[in-house]
Design a protein around this motif. Structure first.
Motif, PDB file in Angstrom:
ATOM      1  N   LEU A   1     -13.986  -2.483 -15.591  1.00 47.82           N
ATOM      2  CA  LEU A   1     -14.267  -2.776 -16.992  1.00 47.82           C
ATOM      3  C   LEU A   1     -14.020  -4.255 -17.260  1.00 47.82           C
ATOM      4  O   LEU A   1     -13.320  -4.936 -16.514  1.00 47.82           O
ATOM      5  CB  LEU A   1     -13.348  -1.942 -17.897  1.00 47.82           C
ATOM      6  CG  LEU A   1     -13.481  -0.424 -17.805  1.00 47.82           C
ATOM      7  CD1 LEU A   1     -12.384   0.243 -18.626  1.00 47.82           C
ATOM      8  CD2 LEU A   1     -14.859   0.019 -18.278  1.00 47.82           C
ATOM      9  N   GLY A   2     -14.581  -4.748 -18.380  1.00 46.56           N
ATOM     10  CA  GLY A   2     -14.210  -6.075 -18.836  1.00 46.56           C
ATOM     11  C   GLY A   2     -12.734  -6.075 -19.191  1.00 46.56           C
ATOM     12  O   GLY A   2     -12.151  -5.035 -19.522  1.00 46.56           O
TER      13      GLY A   2
ATOM     14  N   GLU B   1     -11.788  -4.582 -22.656  1.00 43.22           N
ATOM     15  CA  GLU B   1     -11.969  -3.128 -22.667  1.00 43.22           C
ATOM     16  C   GLU B   1     -10.896  -2.439 -21.830  1.00 43.22           C
ATOM     17  O   GLU B   1     -10.408  -1.358 -22.191  1.00 43.22           O
ATOM     18  CB  GLU B   1     -13.360  -2.768 -22.138  1.00 43.22           C
ATOM     19  CG  GLU B   1     -14.510  -3.164 -23.052  1.00 43.22           C
ATOM     20  CD  GLU B   1     -14.831  -4.657 -23.018  1.00 43.22           C
ATOM     21  OE1 GLU B   1     -15.575  -5.108 -23.904  1.00 43.22           O
ATOM     22  OE2 GLU B   1     -14.329  -5.363 -22.105  1.00 43.22           O
TER      23      GLU B   1
ATOM     24  N   GLY C   1     -17.182  -6.765 -13.843  1.00 41.35           N
ATOM     25  CA  GLY C   1     -16.287  -6.816 -14.989  1.00 41.35           C
ATOM     26  C   GLY C   1     -15.436  -8.072 -15.011  1.00 41.35           C
ATOM     27  O   GLY C   1     -14.667  -8.280 -15.959  1.00 41.35           O
TER      28      GLY C   1
ATOM     29  N   SER D   1     -14.472 -12.104 -15.368  1.00 35.72           N
ATOM     30  CA  SER D   1     -14.912 -13.196 -16.237  1.00 35.72           C
ATOM     31  C   SER D   1     -15.796 -14.142 -15.434  1.00 35.72           C
ATOM     32  O   SER D   1     -15.790 -14.134 -14.199  1.00 35.72           O
ATOM     33  CB  SER D   1     -13.706 -13.967 -16.776  1.00 35.72           C
ATOM     34  OG  SER D   1     -13.056 -14.660 -15.708  1.00 35.72           O
TER      35      SER D   1
ATOM     36  N   CYS E   1     -21.409 -11.381 -15.815  1.00 35.53           N
ATOM     37  CA  CYS E   1     -19.992 -11.086 -15.981  1.00 35.53           C
ATOM     38  C   CYS E   1     -19.738 -10.468 -17.351  1.00 35.53           C
ATOM     39  O   CYS E   1     -20.501 -10.683 -18.300  1.00 35.53           O
ATOM     40  CB  CYS E   1     -19.169 -12.364 -15.838  1.00 35.53           C
ATOM     41  SG  CYS E   1     -19.379 -13.177 -14.233  1.00 35.53           S
ATOM     42  N   ALA E   2     -18.637  -9.746 -17.447  1.00 39.77           N
ATOM     43  CA  ALA E   2     -18.358  -8.977 -18.665  1.00 39.77           C
ATOM     44  C   ALA E   2     -18.107  -9.852 -19.881  1.00 39.77           C
ATOM     45  O   ALA E   2     -18.343  -9.414 -21.013  1.00 39.77           O
ATOM     46  CB  ALA E   2     -17.167  -8.054 -18.431  1.00 39.77           C
ATOM     47  N   ASP E   3     -17.641 -11.095 -19.684  1.00 40.07           N
ATOM     48  CA  ASP E   3     -17.345 -11.931 -20.851  1.00 40.07           C
ATOM     49  C   ASP E   3     -18.563 -12.699 -21.361  1.00 40.07           C
ATOM     50  O   ASP E   3     -18.458 -13.455 -22.325  1.00 40.07           O
ATOM     51  CB  ASP E   3     -16.197 -12.898 -20.553  1.00 40.07           C
ATOM     52  CG  ASP E   3     -16.513 -13.908 -19.459  1.00 40.07           C
ATOM     53  OD1 ASP E   3     -17.516 -13.714 -18.727  1.00 40.07           O
ATOM     54  OD2 ASP E   3     -15.760 -14.897 -19.330  1.00 40.07           O
TER      55      ASP E   3
ATOM     56  N   ARG F   1     -22.263  -7.355 -22.271  1.00 40.79           N
ATOM     57  CA  ARG F   1     -21.475  -6.171 -22.576  1.00 40.79           C
ATOM     58  C   ARG F   1     -20.751  -5.676 -21.333  1.00 40.79           C
ATOM     59  O   ARG F   1     -21.243  -5.829 -20.205  1.00 40.79           O
ATOM     60  CB  ARG F   1     -22.379  -5.053 -23.121  1.00 40.79           C
ATOM     61  CG  ARG F   1     -23.047  -5.355 -24.445  1.00 40.79           C
ATOM     62  CD  ARG F   1     -22.082  -5.253 -25.611  1.00 40.79           C
ATOM     63  NE  ARG F   1     -21.531  -3.915 -25.763  1.00 40.79           N
ATOM     64  CZ  ARG F   1     -22.117  -2.929 -26.444  1.00 40.79           C
ATOM     65  NH1 ARG F   1     -23.292  -3.126 -27.025  1.00 40.79           N
ATOM     66  NH2 ARG F   1     -21.533  -1.751 -26.562  1.00 40.79           N
ATOM     67  N   SER F   2     -19.584  -5.085 -21.523  1.00 46.53           N
ATOM     68  CA  SER F   2     -18.833  -4.524 -20.407  1.00 46.53           C
ATOM     69  C   SER F   2     -19.477  -3.240 -19.907  1.00 46.53           C
ATOM     70  O   SER F   2     -20.110  -2.504 -20.664  1.00 46.53           O
ATOM     71  CB  SER F   2     -17.392  -4.228 -20.845  1.00 46.53           C
ATOM     72  OG  SER F   2     -16.677  -3.506 -19.853  1.00 46.53           O
ATOM     73  N   LYS F   3     -19.296  -2.962 -18.624  1.00 45.90           N
ATOM     74  CA  LYS F   3     -19.641  -1.653 -18.095  1.00 45.90           C
ATOM     75  C   LYS F   3     -18.836  -0.601 -18.874  1.00 45.90           C
ATOM     76  O   LYS F   3     -17.738  -0.893 -19.322  1.00 45.90           O
ATOM     77  CB  LYS F   3     -19.260  -1.553 -16.616  1.00 45.90           C
ATOM     78  CG  LYS F   3     -19.912  -2.595 -15.731  1.00 45.90           C
ATOM     79  CD  LYS F   3     -19.296  -2.557 -14.333  1.00 45.90           C
ATOM     80  CE  LYS F   3     -19.841  -3.685 -13.475  1.00 45.90           C
ATOM     81  NZ  LYS F   3     -19.226  -3.700 -12.129  1.00 45.90           N
TER      82      LYS F   3
ATOM     83  N   TYR G   1     -17.870   3.533 -13.587  1.00 48.82           N
ATOM     84  CA  TYR G   1     -18.465   2.622 -14.570  1.00 48.82           C
ATOM     85  C   TYR G   1     -19.744   1.995 -14.013  1.00 48.82           C
ATOM     86  O   TYR G   1     -20.727   1.816 -14.737  1.00 48.82           O
ATOM     87  CB  TYR G   1     -17.473   1.520 -14.959  1.00 48.82           C
ATOM     88  CG  TYR G   1     -16.082   2.034 -15.226  1.00 48.82           C
ATOM     89  CD1 TYR G   1     -15.852   3.016 -16.191  1.00 48.82           C
ATOM     90  CD2 TYR G   1     -14.991   1.562 -14.499  1.00 48.82           C
ATOM     91  CE1 TYR G   1     -14.563   3.498 -16.426  1.00 48.82           C
ATOM     92  CE2 TYR G   1     -13.710   2.035 -14.725  1.00 48.82           C
ATOM     93  CZ  TYR G   1     -13.503   3.003 -15.689  1.00 48.82           C
ATOM     94  OH  TYR G   1     -12.236   3.483 -15.901  1.00 48.82           O
TER      95      TYR G   1
END
Length: 231
Positions: free
Chosen positions: A49-50, A53, A111, A113, A135-137, A140-142, A170
């Motif tokens: 996850l990010g 999250e 996930g 950065s 990347c999650a940042d 959107r995050s997985k 995820y």
């Protein structure tokens, strides 16, 4: 005819053996910030996850100020370790080299950065293999599939022309949400029993199995020809 024009990899737990370092950094950050202790299996389960999250899942109802402090403490412990491990799993370098010769488009959906992935790409020497990274940042995050949608848009291909490879539910749920085939790997966070729930085309226990499957199921990527074939 080979099927997949793009192969999209998760990073931590799929290509790179960094899970112990992530969990240790999370535990140290929680201690620094006076947060309730979480078991190692709970810390491990949110990898993928990010960061925001992940922290919300570990400490539901966390305040914005505590969130900011935890993020800063985690970054300190993760990046300032004397020997931050960036070891790829056995066989990964050879796998990526073989794929680069077969020339499908390779991508990363993670996930991590952007700063974390860029540093890891340089440290592992893998940066030249990947055409696109997300990347999650920066999206959107997985398990939300936006990062996959963005990769597909950049490559101008359809979901069924790409293959997502990851070690967590995820990763596989993210792919399933947009009809993208996936492969689950069991050397990372989640076991086969968890991964199978998202209907991957294959679950593999060793990098060698993944290499064998991809050797006959990828095709050369040509962004200018809709139905490109190997030359």
């Amino acid at each position: 005819m080979s099927q997949y024009r793009a192969v999209i990899f998760d990073w931590d737990g799929t290509l790179v053996d960094s899970l112990d370092h992530i969990t240790a950094s999370l535990a140290a950050a929680a201690e620094d910030c006076g947060m309730p202790r979480r078991a190692d299996h709970e810390l491990r389960d949110i990898i993928g996850l990010g960061l925001a999250e992940a922290l919300e899942r570990l400490w539901p109802g966390i305040t914005p100020s505590r969130m900011a402090a935890l993020r800063q403490a985690y970054g300190h412990h993760f990046f300032s370790a004397v020997a931050t491990p960036y070891s790829t799993f056995d066989g990964v370098s050879e796998l990526l080299q073989g794929l680069s010769e077969a020339r499908p488009a390779l991508a990363v959906a993670t996930g991590k950065s952007r700063a974390g992935l860029d540093r890891a790409l340089i440290a592992t020497g893998l940066s030249d293999y990947f055409r696109v990274t997300r990347c999650a940042d920066e999206t959107r995050s997985k398990p939300h599939p936006l990062m996959l949608d963005e990769i597909l848009q950049e490559l101008s291909i359809a979901p069924n022309e790409a293959l997502m490879i990851g070690d967590t539910v995820y990763d596989l749920e993210m792919a399933a949400r947009i009809g993208m085939p996936s492969i689950g790997v069991t050397w990372g966070v989640h076991d086969a029993a968890a991964l199978v729930a998202h209907n991957p085309v294959r679950i593999v226990d060793h990098v060698s199995e993944l290499k064998t499957f991809l050797a006959v199921n990828v095709r050369r990527f040509n962004p200018h020809v809709e139905d490109a074939v190997d030359e």
